[in-house]
Design a protein around this motif. Structure first.
Motif, PDB file in Angstrom:
ATOM      1  N   THR A  37       0.822  -1.218   0.000  1.00 52.33           N
ATOM      2  CA  THR A  37       0.000   0.000   0.000  1.00 52.33           C
ATOM      3  C   THR A  37       0.849   1.260   0.000  1.00 52.33           C
ATOM      4  N   ALA A  38       2.121   1.146   0.384  1.00 56.21           N
ATOM      5  CA  ALA A  38       3.003   2.312   0.323  1.00 56.21           C
ATOM      6  C   ALA A  38       3.249   2.734  -1.117  1.00 56.21           C
ATOM      7  N   LYS A  39       3.068   1.810  -2.073  1.00 53.91           N
ATOM      8  CA  LYS A  39       3.274   2.134  -3.492  1.00 53.91           C
ATOM      9  C   LYS A  39       1.960   2.411  -4.217  1.00 53.91           C
ATOM     10  N   LEU A  40       0.842   1.971  -3.640  1.00 60.53           N
ATOM     11  CA  LEU A  40      -0.454   2.177  -4.291  1.00 60.53           C
ATOM     12  C   LEU A  40      -1.045   3.503  -3.816  1.00 60.53           C
ATOM     13  N   LEU A  41      -0.760   4.557  -4.523  1.00 64.90           N
ATOM     14  CA  LEU A  41      -1.210   5.884  -4.129  1.00 64.90           C
ATOM     15  C   LEU A  41      -2.701   6.070  -4.412  1.00 64.90           C
ATOM     16  N   LYS A  42      -3.333   6.789  -3.532  1.00 62.16           N
ATOM     17  CA  LYS A  42      -4.745   7.147  -3.720  1.00 62.16           C
ATOM     18  C   LYS A  42      -4.825   8.651  -3.918  1.00 62.16           C
ATOM     19  N   ALA A  43      -5.451   9.076  -5.003  1.00 62.61           N
ATOM     20  CA  ALA A  43      -5.575  10.501  -5.302  1.00 62.61           C
ATOM     21  C   ALA A  43      -6.853  11.057  -4.683  1.00 62.61           C
ATOM     22  N   VAL A  44      -6.711  12.160  -3.969  1.00 61.24           N
ATOM     23  CA  VAL A  44      -7.855  12.852  -3.374  1.00 61.24           C
ATOM     24  C   VAL A  44      -7.882  14.274  -3.931  1.00 61.24           C
ATOM     25  N   LEU A  45      -8.955  14.629  -4.621  1.00 60.25           N
ATOM     26  CA  LEU A  45      -9.101  15.973  -5.181  1.00 60.25           C
ATOM     27  C   LEU A  45      -9.737  16.894  -4.145  1.00 60.25           C
ATOM     28  N   VAL A  46      -9.155  18.081  -3.990  1.00 52.75           N
ATOM     29  CA  VAL A  46      -9.625  19.019  -2.975  1.00 52.75           C
ATOM     30  C   VAL A  46      -9.879  20.377  -3.617  1.00 52.75           C
ATOM     31  N   ASP A  47     -11.041  20.957  -3.292  1.00 61.51           N
ATOM     32  CA  ASP A  47     -11.378  22.283  -3.795  1.00 61.51           C
ATOM     33  C   ASP A  47     -10.484  23.318  -3.114  1.00 61.51           C
ATOM     34  N   PRO A  48      -9.796  24.191  -3.872  1.00 64.15           N
ATOM     35  CA  PRO A  48      -8.852  25.136  -3.268  1.00 64.15           C
ATOM     36  C   PRO A  48      -9.510  26.285  -2.505  1.00 64.15           C
ATOM     37  N   VAL A  49     -10.815  26.499  -2.698  1.00 62.98           N
ATOM     38  CA  VAL A  49     -11.505  27.587  -2.001  1.00 62.98           C
ATOM     39  C   VAL A  49     -12.177  27.088  -0.727  1.00 62.98           C
ATOM     40  N   SER A  50     -12.979  26.025  -0.865  1.00 65.33           N
ATOM     41  CA  SER A  50     -13.741  25.529   0.277  1.00 65.33           C
ATOM     42  C   SER A  50     -13.017  24.445   1.068  1.00 65.33           C
ATOM     43  N   ALA A  51     -11.919  23.911   0.501  1.00 66.77           N
ATOM     44  CA  ALA A  51     -11.193  22.785   1.112  1.00 66.77           C
ATOM     45  C   ALA A  51     -12.058  21.543   1.219  1.00 66.77           C
ATOM     46  N   ALA A  52     -13.077  21.469   0.371  1.00 67.08           N
ATOM     47  CA  ALA A  52     -13.949  20.290   0.360  1.00 67.08           C
ATOM     48  C   ALA A  52     -13.340  19.206  -0.518  1.00 67.08           C
ATOM     49  N   VAL A  53     -13.396  17.972  -0.027  1.00 66.74           N
ATOM     50  CA  VAL A  53     -12.911  16.824  -0.799  1.00 66.74           C
ATOM     51  C   VAL A  53     -13.968  16.455  -1.835  1.00 66.74           C
ATOM     52  N   ILE A  54     -13.555  16.336  -3.084  1.00 62.15           N
ATOM     53  CA  ILE A  54     -14.474  16.015  -4.181  1.00 62.15           C
ATOM     54  C   ILE A  54     -14.555  14.504  -4.334  1.00 62.15           C
ATOM     55  N   GLU A  55     -15.760  13.991  -4.303  1.00 60.64           N
ATOM     56  CA  GLU A  55     -15.953  12.554  -4.477  1.00 60.64           C
ATOM     57  C   GLU A  55     -15.683  12.181  -5.936  1.00 60.64           C
ATOM     58  N   THR A  56     -14.754  11.283  -6.162  1.00 57.71           N
ATOM     59  CA  THR A  56     -14.428  10.812  -7.508  1.00 57.71           C
ATOM     60  C   THR A  56     -14.482   9.294  -7.538  1.00 57.71           C
ATOM     61  N   LYS A  57     -14.338   8.743  -8.724  1.00 57.15           N
ATOM     62  CA  LYS A  57     -14.351   7.292  -8.875  1.00 57.15           C
ATOM     63  C   LYS A  57     -13.105   6.684  -8.237  1.00 57.15           C
ATOM     64  N   PRO A  58     -13.176   5.401  -7.865  1.00 58.93           N
ATOM     65  CA  PRO A  58     -11.966   4.732  -7.378  1.00 58.93           C
ATOM     66  C   PRO A  58     -10.877   4.742  -8.451  1.00 58.93           C
ATOM     67  N   ARG A  59      -9.657   4.566  -8.007  1.00 53.48           N
ATOM     68  CA  ARG A  59      -8.520   4.564  -8.936  1.00 53.48           C
ATOM     69  C   ARG A  59      -8.759   3.538 -10.037  1.00 53.48           C
ATOM     70  N   PRO A  60      -8.647   3.929 -11.318  1.00 54.82           N
ATOM     71  CA  PRO A  60      -8.890   2.987 -12.416  1.00 54.82           C
ATOM     72  C   PRO A  60      -7.822   1.902 -12.458  1.00 54.82           C
ATOM     73  N   TRP A  61      -8.177   0.792 -13.087  1.00 48.69           N
ATOM     74  CA  TRP A  61      -7.286  -0.375 -13.105  1.00 48.69           C
ATOM     75  C   TRP A  61      -5.961  -0.058 -13.792  1.00 48.69           C
ATOM     76  N   TYR A  62      -6.004   0.767 -14.838  1.00 47.89           N
ATOM     77  CA  TYR A  62      -4.764   1.040 -15.565  1.00 47.89           C
ATOM     78  C   TYR A  62      -3.813   1.897 -14.733  1.00 47.89           C
ATOM     79  N   ALA A  63      -4.364   2.767 -13.880  1.00 43.63           N
ATOM     80  CA  ALA A  63      -3.507   3.548 -12.980  1.00 43.63           C
ATOM     81  C   ALA A  63      -2.917   2.643 -11.900  1.00 43.63           C
ATOM     82  N   THR A  64      -3.713   1.693 -11.401  1.00 44.87           N
ATOM     83  CA  THR A  64      -3.194   0.720 -10.430  1.00 44.87           C
ATOM     84  C   THR A  64      -2.061  -0.090 -11.043  1.00 44.87           C
ATOM     85  N   ALA A  65      -2.258  -0.517 -12.297  1.00 44.43           N
ATOM     86  CA  ALA A  65      -1.207  -1.287 -12.975  1.00 44.43           C
ATOM     87  C   ALA A  65       0.083  -0.491 -13.066  1.00 44.43           C
TER      88      ALA A  65
END
Length: 402
Positions: free
Chosen positions: A310-338
């Motif tokens: 898991t130290a190599k499997l990064l998870k991307a979290v998108l954050v709004d720069p104004v409200s600091a709200a985390v944007i719900e996105t799809k799970p990491r796609p298989w090709y990015a995991t690969a």
């Protein structure tokens, strides 16, 4: 009852064996040409990849590794905004692209900067900043020296994306050569014990047995390294596809323009929001808006776990720069995991120094396999060219058409 004479039985066996022989000849052709086309490039990749396996260790040995000064345990870290400010003062004409933090260097940040967010990053500059004091500890150069030469030869032959894709094609040929070699090895081993090397006979036979024995022993490793290498050559395309998917997810969530208007929240609050959304994870990278790893109007905070995988499997979290709200996105796609799995696995960067040493030994064995294949082809080609051409009556008749 229909009688079967010896002649008809022989003819039946011969006709059954003919398709098998034809199929085997096709595999021989596939193995020969896929190997010949890619071998020189694979030799180059094996030789340049060997020092890259020990990249960090070589940097330490050469004194190029930057280390944080010793301080009292538990010394508080500055907000990341202060880290960015230090880097901006050091390079006032550049803008920050990414913040990186290594697992084994928790007291340092690496800031990558360039003239604008959407550059190709080939001229980017790096600053290592003390996370506790904000002091600039150094400015590593990754575009010079022996290791840079090895890296560019290994990654793109100094030809950018075209070089990457070309080496990726060579990697695909290597996979074809390995698979066809396994197919050819099966009937070969019906006559010999597994891994047997016949001694006291011709040199050519010894080279053939060594080539087959070392090749079959290392085939699994070679397939892993070759396959992950091919995936790594597609890194830029995969990251762009992942970015496009993130942007599409933002539009679906109604957050495409959320970063426009209003004052920007402190960067530390954005990082804290990402950590709060994914408890138990740590920050690996912060990507600024507009860069390859983020969305045009949002920050992307990449988090990792605390296990070797898991130290190599990064998870991307998108954050709004104004409200600091985390944007719900799809799970990491298989090709990015690969891609994320392939990058460290390609260089054996999962199990510390012991695995790196094993990777290096297998790399050297693969060099012998590739070289012995060239030797076998060259000797066969040379002997065929030197052999006198004799025309038998049967051949003469066939050529004459009578």
């Amino acid at each position: 009852m229909k009688s079967v004479t010896p002649d008809t039985a022989t003819a039946s066996c011969t006709s059954a064996a003919r398709p098998r022989a034809t199929s085997l000849q096709r595999w021989v052709w596939v193995h020969k040409w896929s190997s010949l086309v890619c071998t020189l490039f694979m030799l180059l990749l094996c030789l340049t990849g060997l020092p890259l396996v020990f990249y960090h260790e070589i940097d330490h040995a050469l004194g190029k590794h930057i280390e944080a000064p010793e301080m009292a345990a538990g010394t508080a870290h500055l907000p990341v905004d202060r880290i960015v400010e230090s880097a901006r003062r050091h390079h006032p004409d550049l803008v920050p692209l990414y913040l990186f933090k290594e697992e084994d260097e928790p007291d340092m940040w690496v800031v990558k900067m360039d003239t604008r967010p959407d550059t190709d990053e080939t001229q980017a500059k790096f600053s290592v900043v003390d996370a506790r004091t904000g002091e600039i500890l150094g400015e590593p150069r990754f575009d010079e020296g022996f290791m840079h030469l090895m890296y560019r030869l290994h990654v793109d032959l100094f030809a950018g994306l075209a070089g990457r894709l070309f080496l990726g094609f060579m990697g695909l040929l290597l996979v074809v050569a390995l698979v066809s070699g396994v197919v050819l090895y099966a009937p070969f081993m019906r006559k010999l014990d597994f891994g047997e090397v016949r001694r006291g006979r011709s040199t050519k036979l010894w080279w053939l047995d060594m080539h087959n024995m070392l090749g079959i022993v290392t085939v699994t490793w070679a397939l892993v390294v070759g396959g992950t290498g091919v995936i790594n050559t597609w890194a830029d395309l995969i990251l762009k596809a992942w970015q496009a998917e993130q942007v599409a997810a933002l539009k679906t969530a109604g957050g495409a323009a959320a970063g426009s208007g209003g004052s920007v929240a402190p960067l530390q609050s954005l990082v804290d929001a990402a950590l709060a959304a994914e408890p138990g994870m740590a920050v690996a990278t912060v990507a600024f808006p507009g860069t390859l790893l983020s969305a045009p109007s949002h920050y992307a905070v990449f988090l990792h776990g605390d296990t070797p995988l898991t130290a190599k499997l990064l998870k991307a979290v998108l954050v709004d720069p104004v409200s600091a709200a985390v944007i719900e996105t799809k799970p990491r796609p298989w090709y990015a995991t690969a891609l994320l799995v392939s990058q460290p696995l390609h260089f054996g960067d999962y199990g510390g120094l012991p695995l790196k040493i094993l990777w290096a030994l297998l790399d050297l064995v693969t060099v012998v396999v590739l070289w012995s294949g060239l030797v076998l082809w060259w000797r066969k080609h040379r002997h065929a060219a030197a052999a006198p051409v004799s025309v038998t009556p049967a051949v003469s008749t066939a050529q004459g058409g009578t």
